[in-house]
Write an enzyme that holds these catalytic residues in place. Structure first.
Site, PDB file in Angstrom:
ATOM      1  N   CYS A   1       0.798  -1.273  -0.033  1.00 57.49           N
ATOM      2  CA  CYS A   1       0.093  -0.125   0.097  1.00 57.49           C
ATOM      3  C   CYS A   1       0.903   1.199   0.071  1.00 57.49           C
ATOM      4  CB  CYS A   1      -0.682  -0.158   1.103  1.00 57.49           C
ATOM      5  SG  CYS A   1      -2.027   1.590   1.302  1.00 57.49           S
TER       6      CYS A   1
ATOM      7  N   GLU B   1      -3.638   1.074  -6.293  1.00 54.02           N
ATOM      8  CA  GLU B   1      -2.765   0.164  -6.610  1.00 54.02           C
ATOM      9  C   GLU B   1      -2.466   0.409  -8.165  1.00 54.02           C
ATOM     10  OE1 GLU B   1      -0.894  -1.262  -5.153  1.00 54.02           O
ATOM     11  OE2 GLU B   1      -1.602  -2.029  -3.311  1.00 54.02           O
TER      12      GLU B   1
END
Length: 253
Positions: free
Chosen positions: A2, A117
């Site tokens: 992340c 992402e």
């Protein structure tokens, strides 16, 4: 992994959402739609209200704090180590020297709207590498994402004892293998803490034996993912438009 997320909620919204008892926020943060490592973010923690209270074994209270993303262990010689400690893997978080002390006593929740992402497409860049398409991943009900995190308090040796900024609060996001619905985008994802487990996760006095049992990937179908503009790839870009879905005809295949 992340490496970017969005956090636009106001302190007063988080106070209600997380049942905060004490707000320790010198100045509210601006809504941030492109949170990157080394930025300041909100963290929910449980700590004694004062050092005296801690010595008298007063129960901890739930606090809202501002911390820097990128964990600096208490034993670090300088803060630069935090630049590469933005994520802690669930599989090793309880044993790694950089994280195990924080895992034992300094756990937190990091509120987010969702996270980004990048997925490699078949289209190539001028350098011949696959062009990466960013996706925004958020709760399907658009509720708050309570990411599991750790925090540390680092004493800056270059500052004097009476300097109010001598202690640096930092954090990291705990990650795990991505669940199926988002695993095709990236194989890692931040761990979520379900609402009924917030208290147990934050409790600094809780034994470590079953802490990892409190952490689970998002339930199948609980998250939604959609492509967004590549503007988010540049941390200097920031605004709600970064969360707007990209028309399908503009998505590289």
């Amino acid at each position: 992994m992340c490496g970017r997320y969005a956090s636009s909620r106001r302190p007063e919204d988080l106070v209600e959402e997380f049942d905060i008892a004490e707000v320790r926020v010198p100045e509210p943060l601006e809504p941030d739609y492109n949170v990157a490592p080394t930025k300041q973010v909100y963290a929910v923690v449980e700590r004694p209200p004062s050092r005296e209270a801690e010595e008298q074994a007063v129960p901890p209270e739930r606090q809202l704090r501002v911390v820097t993303w990128g964990l600096v262990p208490s034993w670090a010689k300088d803060r630069s180590i935090g630049n590469r400690m933005i994520n802690a893997r669930m599989e090793t978080v309880a044993e790694k020297p950089a994280y195990k002390r924080a895992f034992a006593k300094r756990r937190c929740l990091l509120p987010a709207d969702g996270y980004f992402e990048w997925y490699p497409t078949k289209e190539l860049t001028k350098s011949g590498k696959p062009r990466k398409q960013p996706f925004f991943i958020r709760p399907r009900d658009h509720g708050v994402l309570a990411m599991a995190g750790l925090y540390e308090i680092w004493r800056d040796p270059t500052r004097t004892d009476d300097d109010p900024d001598r202690f640096l609060w930092t954090c990291t996001v705990i990650t795990t293998e991505a669940e199926d619905s988002v695993g095709h985008i990236h194989d890692r994802m931040p761990l979520m803490v379900e609402r009924d487990r917030w208290g147990a996760w934050l409790d600094p006095g809780r034994p470590q034996d079953h802490l990892l049992d409190l952490l689970v990937p998002a339930a199948p179908g609980a998250l939604e993912a959609y492509p967004v503009s590549t503007l988010v790839s540049n941390v200097r870009n920031n605004g709600a438009e970064l969360l707007e879905p990209l028309p399908l005809e503009e998505v590289p295949q």
